[in-house]
Scaffold this active site. Structure first.
Site, mmCIF file in Angstrom:
data_model
loop_
_atom_site.group_PDB
_atom_site.id
_atom_site.type_symbol
_atom_site.label_atom_id
_atom_site.label_comp_id
_atom_site.label_asym_id
_atom_site.label_seq_id
_atom_site.Cartn_x
_atom_site.Cartn_y
_atom_site.Cartn_z
ATOM 1 C CB ALA A 34 0.763 43.164 -19.923
ATOM 2 C CG HIS A 76 -6.983 -0.152 7.777
ATOM 3 N ND1 HIS A 76 -6.256 0.242 7.979
ATOM 4 C CD2 HIS A 76 -7.688 -0.715 8.818
ATOM 5 C CE1 HIS A 76 -6.103 -0.748 9.290
ATOM 6 N NE2 HIS A 76 -7.545 -0.393 9.201
ATOM 7 C CE1 TYR A 89 -25.141 11.254 -9.214
ATOM 8 C CE2 TYR A 89 -23.479 10.062 -10.680
ATOM 9 C CZ TYR A 89 -24.637 10.739 -10.335
ATOM 10 O OH TYR A 89 -24.747 11.351 -11.208
#
EC number: 2.7.7.23
Length: 455
Positions: free
Chosen positions: A9, A360, A384
């Site tokens: 690699a 919704h 929050y």
């Protein structure tokens, strides 16, 4: 018989035109090298050696693990030189050599190859190609035995006409590898130490070179540029799609479906077009996934339905639940059986009980919602305060009116109701109606403002 694996690699990948090391370029959400390491681990080796060079620090940082030994190749002097860097660390009976930019190799193919290795025999993976340009050619004698591999740039016209190509993948006796790499020469057109020269050495030493071939030539296809990378991606996805269909999944169009991780599926699953599955996704029987959905690290229980254009990340959908269209279920979200999440509803760290509904235009964060509770359109949990997250708790059979703001921390008990348009800042007791809005005032004879005329 003990096994160690060497993965090469170290290449730069200049044709990728990228600052990212070539082996870190992704196929199906994982780096090419990551795919090779995953396959290598399934062979249960005692150790995996990864030879790194260009971008060594980035490769090590991305893929570091206890079972990987990273070996630095300071100068890229060829594949033989790369393998030689790992030789001092090898003690196993058998060594399998793989490539970090060949991500589609199948474990079954490697298992067949490993069966060919013994003290006096090595295994070589070859491939028949209509156009072997760029591949080293497998040279056989009159009896069909492999005698050498000749690289493209060193081949004469007759050798270039050979259609059997070298994949570079081979399995060799561990005790002989050090001797062979130590005898390599760079006397060739490239001025490099070719690993392929090991084959001629093995033949000269009296070993048998046994060959295997992959079932599909794409298994051994590497990626040197973006075009080849895209070809690997598409082949991986088609292969993943075939596997899922064989397990009982209906794909509306396998060419418009992507897997970027691990998928566990049941039977009679239906997946529409342009669906992306990322990370670890568990899909049980009779699940339906609509078009244009992204599902990551999630579990879909029996009979769950995801409608078009929905996004799930770290979510669990219970048996018979449904979400969407245009639903977003973020980490920590759990829908219990038969829960319903409708269009333009977002949930994060929210738990909907059995049969609960949010139909919704709703945001529910850090919330626990009891069975059969109904959340009116336009409701949000204000979770929050600018510093900390707070929890909203709703009991069973709660009815939340439309356009509510539920200011956490707040607890709405079972059977309670909140009026439409309310801002709820206090706990609500069982069976209470909470009204948290200004009283309406109607003014008679109201005159609308007139438009101001401009000079």
């Amino acid at each position: 018989m003990s096994l160690e694996i060497v993965i090469l690699a170290a290449g730069q990948g200049t044709r990728m035109r990228s600052a990212l090391p070539k082996v870190l370029h992704p196929v199906a959400g994982n780096s090419m090298l990551g795919h090779v390491i995953h396959s290598a681990r399934q062979l249960d080796p005692q150790r995996i050696h990864v030879v790194i060079g260009h971008g060594a620090d980035a490769v090590r940082e991305r893929l570091d693990a206890d079972d990987l030994n990273f070996v630095l190749q300071d100068k890229q002097l060829g594949t033989g030189h790369a393998v030689a860097q790992a030789v001092p660390f090898i003690t196993a009976d058998t060594v399998l050599i793989l490539y970090g930019d060949v991500p589609l190799i199948e474990v079954e193919t490697l298992q067949r190859l490993l069966k060919q290795v013994g003290p006096e025999q090595l295994g070589l993976l070859t491939v028949e190609l209509d156009d072997p340009t760029g591949y080293g050619r497998i040279v056989r004698d009159a009896d069909g035995k492999v005698v050498a591999i000749v690289e493209q740039k060193d081949a004469d016209e007759a050798t270039r006409a050979i259609t059997e190509g070298n994949t570079g993948i081979l399995a060799v006796p561990g005790k002989r590898l050090g001797d062979w790499t130590g005898r390599l020469s760079n006397n060739n057109a490239q001025g490099e130490y070719y690993l392929t020269d090991v084959i001629a050495m093995a033949v000269s030493d009296g070993l048998i070179v046994a060959t295997e071939q992959p079932h599909d030539a794409m298994e051994v296809q590497g990626a040197n540029d973006r075009k080849q990378l895209a070809e690997l991606e598409r082949h991986y996805q088609l292969r993943a799609g075939r596997r899922l269909m064989a397990q009982g999944v209906t794909l509306r169009d396998p060419a418009r479906f992507d897997v970027r991780g691990e998928v566990i599926v049941g039977r009679d699953v239906l997946i529409d077009i342009n669906v992306i599955l990322e990370g670890r996704v568990v899909i049980e029987d009779d699940v339906i996934i609509g078009p244009n959905c992204v599902i990551k690290d999630s579990t879909l229980r029996k009979g769950a339905v995801i409608k078009a254009n929905s996004h799930l990340d770290g979510a669990v959908m219970g048996e018979g639940s449904d979400a969407g269209p245009f639903a977003r279920l973020r980490p920590g979200t759990v829908l219990e059986a038969r829960a319903h999440v409708g269009n333009f509803v977002e949930l994060k760290n929210a738990h909907l009980g059995q049969g609960a509904k949010a139909g919704h235009l709703t945001y529910l964060g850090d919330a626990v919602i009891g069975a059969r509770t109904n959340i009116g359109a336009g409701t949000i949990t204000c979770n929050y305060d600018g510093v900390n997250k707070h929890k909203t708790i709703m009991g069973e059979d709660v009815f939340i009116g439309s356009n509510n703001s539920l200011v956490a921390p707040v607890d709405i008990s079972s059977g309670a109701t909140t009026a439409a348009g309310s801002t709820i800042t206090q706990d609500v007791a069982p069976a209470q109606l909470a009204v948290g809005r200004a009283r309406q005032k109607n003014i008679d004879g109201w005159k609308r403002p007139e438009k101001i005329k401009k000079d």
